[in-house]
Design an enzyme around this catalytic site. Structure first.
Site, PDB file in Angstrom:
ATOM      1  N   ARG A   1      36.543  17.253  52.255  1.00 30.51           N
ATOM      2  CA  ARG A   1      37.590  17.236  53.765  1.00 30.51           C
ATOM      3  C   ARG A   1      36.225  17.479  54.583  1.00 30.51           C
ATOM      4  NH1 ARG A   1      39.544  22.313  56.411  1.00 30.51           N
ATOM      5  NH2 ARG A   1      41.710  20.979  57.432  1.00 30.51           N
TER       6      ARG A   1
ATOM      7  N   LYS B   1      57.571  18.083  54.194  1.00 27.50           N
ATOM      8  CA  LYS B   1      56.986  17.505  55.100  1.00 27.50           C
ATOM      9  C   LYS B   1      58.545  16.584  55.998  1.00 27.50           C
ATOM     10  CE  LYS B   1      52.375  16.707  53.162  1.00 27.50           C
ATOM     11  NZ  LYS B   1      52.200  16.264  51.932  1.00 27.50           N
TER      12      LYS B   1
ATOM     13  N   LYS C   1      52.561  23.095  47.000  1.00 22.50           N
ATOM     14  CA  LYS C   1      51.044  23.418  47.545  1.00 22.50           C
ATOM     15  C   LYS C   1      50.404  23.510  45.622  1.00 22.50           C
ATOM     16  CE  LYS C   1      48.748  24.811  51.374  1.00 22.50           C
ATOM     17  NZ  LYS C   1      47.886  25.481  50.296  1.00 22.50           N
TER      18      LYS C   1
ATOM     19  N   TYR D   1      43.374   4.238  21.638  1.00 20.16           N
ATOM     20  CA  TYR D   1      42.306   4.116  22.568  1.00 20.16           C
ATOM     21  C   TYR D   1      40.954   4.360  22.119  1.00 20.16           C
ATOM     22  CZ  TYR D   1      41.612   5.268  27.315  1.00 20.16           C
ATOM     23  OH  TYR D   1      40.617   5.336  28.330  1.00 20.16           O
TER      24      TYR D   1
ATOM     25  N   LYS E   1      54.147  29.659  51.912  1.00 19.29           N
ATOM     26  CA  LYS E   1      53.309  30.500  51.398  1.00 19.29           C
ATOM     27  C   LYS E   1      54.189  31.085  49.833  1.00 19.29           C
ATOM     28  CE  LYS E   1      49.373  30.108  51.137  1.00 19.29           C
ATOM     29  NZ  LYS E   1      48.395  30.038  52.620  1.00 19.29           N
TER      30      LYS E   1
ATOM     31  N   CYS F   1      38.808  64.112  22.859  1.00 18.78           N
ATOM     32  CA  CYS F   1      38.819  64.851  21.380  1.00 18.78           C
ATOM     33  C   CYS F   1      37.470  65.438  21.584  1.00 18.78           C
ATOM     34  CB  CYS F   1      38.708  64.107  20.348  1.00 18.78           C
ATOM     35  SG  CYS F   1      37.421  62.971  19.905  1.00 18.78           S
TER      36      CYS F   1
ATOM     37  N   ALA G   1      43.797   7.748  19.175  1.00 17.92           N
ATOM     38  CA  ALA G   1      42.727   7.318  17.605  1.00 17.92           C
ATOM     39  C   ALA G   1      42.642   5.572  18.470  1.00 17.92           C
ATOM     40  CB  ALA G   1      43.338   7.611  16.494  1.00 17.92           C
TER      41      ALA G   1
HETATM   42  S1  IVH Z   1      49.050  17.697  53.149  1.00 18.62           S
HETATM   43  C1  IVH Z   1      48.662  16.895  56.936  1.00 18.62           C
HETATM   44  N1  IVH Z   1      50.394  18.798  50.927  1.00 18.62           N
HETATM   45  O1  IVH Z   1      46.311  22.203  51.987  1.00 18.62           O
HETATM   46  C2  IVH Z   1      49.556  17.673  55.807  1.00 18.62           C
HETATM   47  N2  IVH Z   1      48.225  19.740  51.508  1.00 18.62           N
HETATM   48  O2  IVH Z   1      46.716  24.050  53.590  1.00 18.62           O
HETATM   49  C3  IVH Z   1      47.608  17.886  55.229  1.00 18.62           C
HETATM   50  N3  IVH Z   1      47.450  20.936  49.693  1.00 18.62           N
HETATM   51  O3  IVH Z   1      43.734  21.094  53.210  1.00 18.62           O
HETATM   52  C4  IVH Z   1      47.816  18.189  53.871  1.00 18.62           C
HETATM   53  N4  IVH Z   1      48.578  20.755  48.075  1.00 18.62           N
HETATM   54  O4  IVH Z   1      44.107  21.272  50.686  1.00 18.62           O
HETATM   55  C5  IVH Z   1      49.742  18.929  51.523  1.00 18.62           C
HETATM   56  N5  IVH Z   1      51.247  18.912  49.030  1.00 18.62           N
HETATM   57  C6  IVH Z   1      50.433  18.637  49.606  1.00 18.62           C
HETATM   58  C7  IVH Z   1      49.657  19.740  48.956  1.00 18.62           C
HETATM   59  C8  IVH Z   1      48.850  20.087  50.585  1.00 18.62           C
HETATM   60  C9  IVH Z   1      48.403  21.752  48.553  1.00 18.62           C
HETATM   61  C10 IVH Z   1      45.875  21.476  50.487  1.00 18.62           C
HETATM   62  C11 IVH Z   1      45.424  20.957  51.129  1.00 18.62           C
HETATM   63  C12 IVH Z   1      45.234  20.783  52.181  1.00 18.62           C
HETATM   64  C13 IVH Z   1      46.423  22.738  52.227  1.00 18.62           C
HETATM   65  C14 IVH Z   1      46.192  23.076  54.219  1.00 18.62           C
END
Ligand code: IVH
EC number: 6.5.1.2
Length: 786
Positions: A144, A297, A123, A35, A321, A418, A33
């Site tokens: 993208r 990563k 992901k 805000y 996955k 039935c 409120a």
């Molecule tokens: S990194 C060079 N990190 O997954 C790396 N992608 O399958 C580029 N995605 O196009 C992507 N969560 O749309 C990355 N933590 C995450 C992600 C992620 C979802 C999606 C993204 C990418 C696709 C690839």
């Protein structure tokens, strides 16, 4: 700088700081409120000083006209994709390749190899976007696309609430492209689909499709009304230096106000990655958004550079996955099941397929409307989804795979159990004083308790824990009782003898006596439990409680007219008709009489009509419910004030009427009541309300004791967590009036997404505005829950 300019700048800073705490840190610092108050102050100042409006002001999220097409954006730094690992071995291989690529010593059977530090991220299942900030201002958003060229969706990304329009703090590079996923949280997705279905619009198969459909709208106003969020996982073009690790970089971006995942973690070595994967996998269902795996990563950016890319995927990252929740299989047949209320529902029999680790051979098809919506035929290849413990669902058909001999799905004309007729339910809608009947989505076997399927389910429900709570009477026993014709209605339970029970499978002397005692013990249910136990279609525990609490006697519930029932919180006309026709049915009447008569049931907690009900049932409210053409709640209220009683309205002369209302509405009222059916219906409703102990004259007094008495509220825009009727009923139960337009007398405006002129008027007049969250919090303060 002028005073106004200074204040505007201070307000923007303060609002941005609150947004940052709310969306990025997840630590809201002020009530909604408060805000809203700041936001409205900024809106008002900007309205007075249009020359001071700048695009990064938080009032400027939705702006600009609908486009005819999206422009193209070239990505200076390409947007890459990821390789996949489908099991632990794939991940171990990835880790081995990384260590080889970095010339790290490998381990032997006894371990001992060098460990790589990985950034672990969920992901998210959405769409990748790139947001470009120049000098700290959001200047562009792009999809993208094919990785090198995407579409310019700047106006749309600006509407995403957690995307900052300018960066916080200092020290950001002059050019900073952040990349991440735009997604739709599960709750927002459900609410959106419910809204779409209600409005006859397109529904989405899953949150990902909904996010994609919402982001690719040419009209940013539509995107603005969709509950999208952004989560950053990387960068594109950057003009300066960023921290030297993936995790360090993301945390720096967070300091600048960019939302990143709360699940971001650093793992030392591949085993820790596997643990992260398993942990998130277990919590997957509880997360507020869909994920389809996790991403690992290499944490050190220099190592990433050393490892490099292959075509479109980096060697330094991988998506691990989860097993797919969706699979393809063949629809072998559609069978029909008969439920407790006689609903005949289609069930898909499938060629067994493993979905997320479990063999699936049956899936829900809900009802025939769903069959039609899917356009599914027997023999089709279909997409099956199994998520968590939810019953597997048929999500879609793959039309290209339809065989030549595919057969349509028909609802049977006779009940498969039935043999009674199967009829389509009818929906009665009243609008503008006229009742119209349309077809419902449910088909019902008309056999009621003469249908063994319904009888069994009805009794299973009747004895269940939250209903009559008769312990020791399991489903199997009930089936046996029905099959052996020992019972033909719930009332017969109370006639069962020791000899009959001990003759059933699994019963001995002790258990038979125990069951008899449990049946005896159930004879004094509360009114709410009893109503729930009756198994009225669409009447769950909550509705049963509302009926019991408000009307406080079975007699009143049994007599209540549908319109009168709609005075109760959360009861719409459809449910009201279900209740009314349930009690109007001769067979049901006999069962109820038998339960209260021979069976000896005594209802508890019956009493006086509740004050809450009396407060809601006002003359104005009743006139409003009649749905007189062009007469809204405001006009109905004026009529009530002018004439005080229904008789007054019916006998009101033209002059009086004209004093209460403008000519057009006065005429509509007159014409409406000139129809004897309408006048009679109104009288019947009034009579019943009076029978129940309601007096129009007393309405004021009762209302005065309520916390919002004397206040006028306005609802505008789309509410996502409740319907407008629900919101209205809740406000009215607290004594507030709900009006259709904003004036200086309005106490408060509840504005959902898409609010337009009423919201503008409210800010102009300085009327308090709440969003839905703040509204719910406000209701909660008064003890009213969702
Ligand atoms: S990194 C060079 N990190 O997954 C790396 N992608 O399958 C580029 N995605 O196009 C992507 N969560 O749309 C990355 N933590 C995450 C992600 C992620 C979802 C999606 C993204 C990418 C696709 C690839």
């Amino acid at each position: 700088m002028s005073d106004a300019a200074q204040r505007i700048s201070a307000l923007r800073n303060e609002l941005d700081a609150h947004n940052y705490r709310y969306y990025v840190l997840d630590e809201p610092s002020i009530p909604d409120a408060e805000y809203d108050r700041l936001f409205r102050e900024l809106q008002a100042l900007e309205a007075a000083h249009p020359e001071l409006v700048t695009p990064e002001s938080s009032t400027q999220r939705v702006g600009g006209e609908a486009l005819s097409a999206f422009g193209e954006v070239r990505h200076e730094v390409p947007m890459l994709s990821l390789g996949n690992a489908f099991d632990d071995n794939d991940l171990l291989d990835f880790d081995r390749r990384v260590r080889e690529g970095l010339n790290l010593p490998g381990g032997d059977l006894f371990g001992g190899g060098a460990e790589v530090a990985y950034s672990c991220e969920p992901k998210l299942d959405g769409l990748a976007v790139s947001l470009r900030y120049e000098n700290g201002q959001l200047v562009r958003g792009a999809t993208r696309g094919d990785g090198s060229t995407g579409e310019d969706i700047s106006s749309n990304v600006r509407t995403i609430r957690n995307v900052p329009l300018r960066l916080q703090g200092e020290g950001w590079p002059q050019v900073l492209e952040v990349r991440g996923e735009v997604y739709m949280p599960k709750a927002g997705f459900e609410a959106l689909n419910a809204r779409q279905a209600e409005g006859g619009g397109k529904t989405f198969a899953n949150p990902r499709n909904a996010a994609a459909g919402s982001l690719r709208q040419l009209d940013p106003k539509i995107t603005a009304s969709r509950p999208l969020e952004f989560c950053c996982y990387g960068v594109g073009q950057v003009s300066g230096e960023l921290p030297a690790t993936q995790v360090g970089m993301l945390e720096q971006l967070k300091v600048w106000g960019i939302p990143i995942s709360r699940e971001l973690k650093l793992a030392k070595g591949v085993e820790a990655c596997l643990e992260y994967y398993r942990d998130i996998g277990q919590r997957r269902m509880e997360l507020p958004y869909d994920i389809d795996g996790v991403v690992f990563k290499v944490n050190t950016i220099e190592d990433q550079q050393q490892l490099g890319f292959r075509a479109r995927t980096p060697h330094w990252a991988i998506a691990h996955k989860f097993p797919a929740q969706e699979e393809l299989t063949e629809l072998l047949a559609v069978e029909f099941q008969v439920g407790r209320t006689g609903a005949v529902t289609p069930v898909a029999r499938l060629k067994p397929v493993k979905v997320a680790g479990v063999m699936v051979a049956n899936a829900s098809l809900h009802n025939m409307d769903e069959v039609a919506r899917l356009g599914v035929m027997i023999g089709d290849t279909v997409i099956i989804r199994r998520a968590g413990d939810v019953i597997p669902q048929v999500m879609a058909v793959v039309p290209e795979r339809r065989p030549a001999d595919a057969r349509p799905v028909h609802i049977p004309e006779q009940c498969p159990v039935c043999g009674s007729a199967v009829e389509r339910t009818q929906l009665v809608k009243r609008s503008k004083g006229k009742a119209s009947v349309s077809e419902g989505s449910v088909y019902r076997c008309v056999g009621r308790l003469s249908c063994q399927a319904q009888l069994k389910q009805a009794i299973i429900h009747f004895v269940s824990r939250r209903a009559m709570d008769i312990e020791g009477l399991g489903d199997k026993t009930i089936e046996q009782l029905v099959d052996e014709q020992l019972i033909a209605s719930p009332a017969d339970l109370y006639r069962l003898t020791f000899e009959q029970i001990i003759g059933l499978e699994g019963f001995a002397e002790v258990s038979s006596n125990k069951l008899l005692a449990a049946i005896e013990d159930s004879k004094r249910p509360t009114l709410a439990r009893f109503i729930y136990a009756l198994g009225i279609p669409d009447v769950g525990e909550e509705t049963a409680k509302v009926l019991a609490r408000s009307l406080a006697s079975l007699a009143r519930v049994r007599q209540a007219l549908p319109e009168v029932l709609t005075y109760l919180p959360d009861i719409g006309l459809e449910v009201a008709h279900e209740i009314h026709s349930f009690f109007g049915d001769a067979h049901n009447q006999r069962v109820i009489e038998a339960l209260l008569g021979e069976s000896g049931l005594q209802l508890q907690e019956e009493g006086e009509l509740s004050a809450e009900f009396s407060a809601i049932a006002t003359l104005g409210g009743m006139l409003d419910k009649l749905n007189i053409p062009s007469v809204g709640p405001g006009a109905a209220q004026k009529l009530a004030e002018r004439f005080v009683s229904l008789q007054g309205v019916l006998g009101g002369d033209w002059l009086d009427m004209r004093q209460a209302l403008p000519e057009k509405q006065a005429k509509a009222v007159r014409e409406f009541f000139d129809n004897p059916d309408n006048a009679q219906r109104a009288r019947a409703i009034e009579e019943q309300l009076r029978d129940f102990g309601m007096h129009w004259e007393s309405e004021k007094k009762v209302a005065e004791g309520l916390p919002l008495a004397g206040q006028t509220w306005v609802l505008t825009g789309t509410l996502e967590l409740m319907s407008r009727d629900q919101a209205k009923a809740k406000l009215e139960s607290l004594g507030a009036k709900v009006a259709g337009s904003v004036s200086a007398k309005t106490h408060c405006v509840v504005a959902g997404p898409g609010a337009g002129s009423k919201l503008a008027k409210a800010s102009e007049l300085g009327v308090r505005v709440l969003d839905e969250q703040a509204f719910i919090a406000c209701l909660a303060d008064y003890g009213v829950s969702l």
